[in-house]
Write a protein that holds these residues in place. Structure first.
Motif, short mmCIF file in Angstrom:
data_model
loop_
_atom_site.label_atom_id
_atom_site.label_comp_id
_atom_site.label_asym_id
_atom_site.label_seq_id
_atom_site.Cartn_x
_atom_site.Cartn_y
_atom_site.Cartn_z
N UNK A 207 0.82 -1.20 0.00
CA UNK A 207 0.00 0.00 0.00
C UNK A 207 0.86 1.26 0.00
N UNK A 208 1.82 1.33 0.92
CA UNK A 208 2.57 2.56 1.12
C UNK A 208 3.67 2.80 0.09
N UNK A 209 4.24 1.73 -0.45
CA UNK A 209 5.39 1.89 -1.34
C UNK A 209 5.08 1.62 -2.82
N UNK A 210 3.90 1.07 -3.11
CA UNK A 210 3.54 0.85 -4.50
C UNK A 210 2.17 1.43 -4.84
N UNK A 211 1.12 0.94 -4.20
CA UNK A 211 -0.24 1.31 -4.62
C UNK A 211 -0.50 2.82 -4.52
N UNK A 212 -0.24 3.41 -3.36
CA UNK A 212 -0.51 4.84 -3.22
C UNK A 212 0.40 5.69 -4.12
N UNK A 213 1.72 5.43 -4.17
CA UNK A 213 2.53 6.23 -5.11
C UNK A 213 2.08 6.06 -6.56
N UNK A 214 1.72 4.85 -6.97
CA UNK A 214 1.26 4.62 -8.34
C UNK A 214 -0.05 5.37 -8.60
N UNK A 215 -0.97 5.30 -7.65
CA UNK A 215 -2.24 6.01 -7.77
C UNK A 215 -1.99 7.51 -7.96
N UNK A 216 -1.17 8.09 -7.09
CA UNK A 216 -0.95 9.53 -7.16
C UNK A 216 -0.11 9.94 -8.37
N UNK A 217 0.71 9.04 -8.89
CA UNK A 217 1.40 9.32 -10.15
C UNK A 217 0.36 9.59 -11.24
N UNK A 218 -0.65 8.73 -11.35
CA UNK A 218 -1.65 8.87 -12.40
C UNK A 218 -2.60 10.04 -12.14
N UNK A 219 -2.93 10.29 -10.88
CA UNK A 219 -3.77 11.46 -10.56
C UNK A 219 -3.01 12.74 -10.91
#
Length: 171
Positions: free
Chosen positions: A133-145
Motif C-alpha cells: 500500500x505505502x510503497x507501490x499502490x498509493x505512489x502509483x495512484x498519485x502518479x496517475x492522478x
C-alpha cells in the motif's frame, strides 16, 4: 489509536478519485466555454510514450480497485478501458468510488501482513500489505492522478494546486 490499513487506503483513494472527477468537470466546462472539442482534452498527453488523459484516469481507477481487492483478498470489479469522453471518465471514477465504498472496514483485518503478489514476468513482486500500500499502490495512484492534472493544465484547463488538493476532510 493506530492508523488502520482501511484508513490509509479507502478514504485516500476515494478522495483522489473525487478530485479527479471534479478536475474532469472543470475540463468539460473549459472546453464548452472556449469552443474546444472535448475529445482533444481526453486525448491530451504530456509525451508520445505516455498514456493520454483517458489512460491516466483508467490507471488511477485500476490502481485503486486493485489495492482494495488485493488488500482484502477478494476479486474486485473489472472495467473495460473503453472510455472516450469526459463524461465516461467521470462515470468510471464514480463506479470505482462506489466499489471502494462497498469494501468494509472488517475486510481489511490482517491486511498489513497479507502477502500481496503483483506484476508479471521479471517484475513480479511480493510484498506484505503495508509495504504494498505505502510503497507501490498509493505512489502509483498519485502518479496517475498527478499526471491527469498535469495533462489538463497542459491543454489549457485553468486549474491550480487547490483544485488538485481538494478540500481536506476529517475521517
Amino acid at each position: 489509536m493506530p492508523l488502520s490499513m482501511y484508513q490509509a487506503s479507502i478514504p485516500v483513494l476515494t478522495r483522489g478519485l473525487g478530485v479527479l472527477s471534479t478536475l474532469l468537470g472543470k475540463g468539460a466546462a473549459h472546453a464548452d466555454a472556449n469552443g474546444l472539442d472535448r475529445a482533444t482534452i481526453v486525448a491530451g498527453r504530456l509525451a508520445p510514450d505516455m498514456y493520454p488523459l483517458s489512460g491516466q484516469i483508467q490507471r488511477a481507477s485500476d490502481t485503486a480497485k486493485f489495492a482494495a481487492a488485493r488488500l482484502t483478498g477478494v476479486d474486485g470489479p473489472s472495467f473495460a478501458d473503453e472510455e472516450t469522453t469526459l463524461d465516461e471518465l467521470q462515470a468510471r471514477c464514480a463506479k470505482t468510488i462506489a466499489y471502494l465504498e462497498s469494501v468494509g472496514l472488517d475486510a481489511f483485518e490482517g491486511s498489513e501482513t497479507r502477502q500481496i503478489t503483483f506484476g508479471g514476468g521479471a517484475s513480479k513482486t511480493t510484498l506484505p500489505g503495508d509495504a504494498y500500500l505505502l510503497h507501490f499502490a498509493l505512489p502509483n495512484f498519485f502518479f496517475h492522478v498527478t499526471t491527469a492534472y498535469d495533462i489538463l493544465r497542459h491543454v489549457g484547463v485553468p486549474i491550480g494546486k487547490l483544485d488538485y488538493l481538494g478540500m481536506p476532510r476529517q475521517s
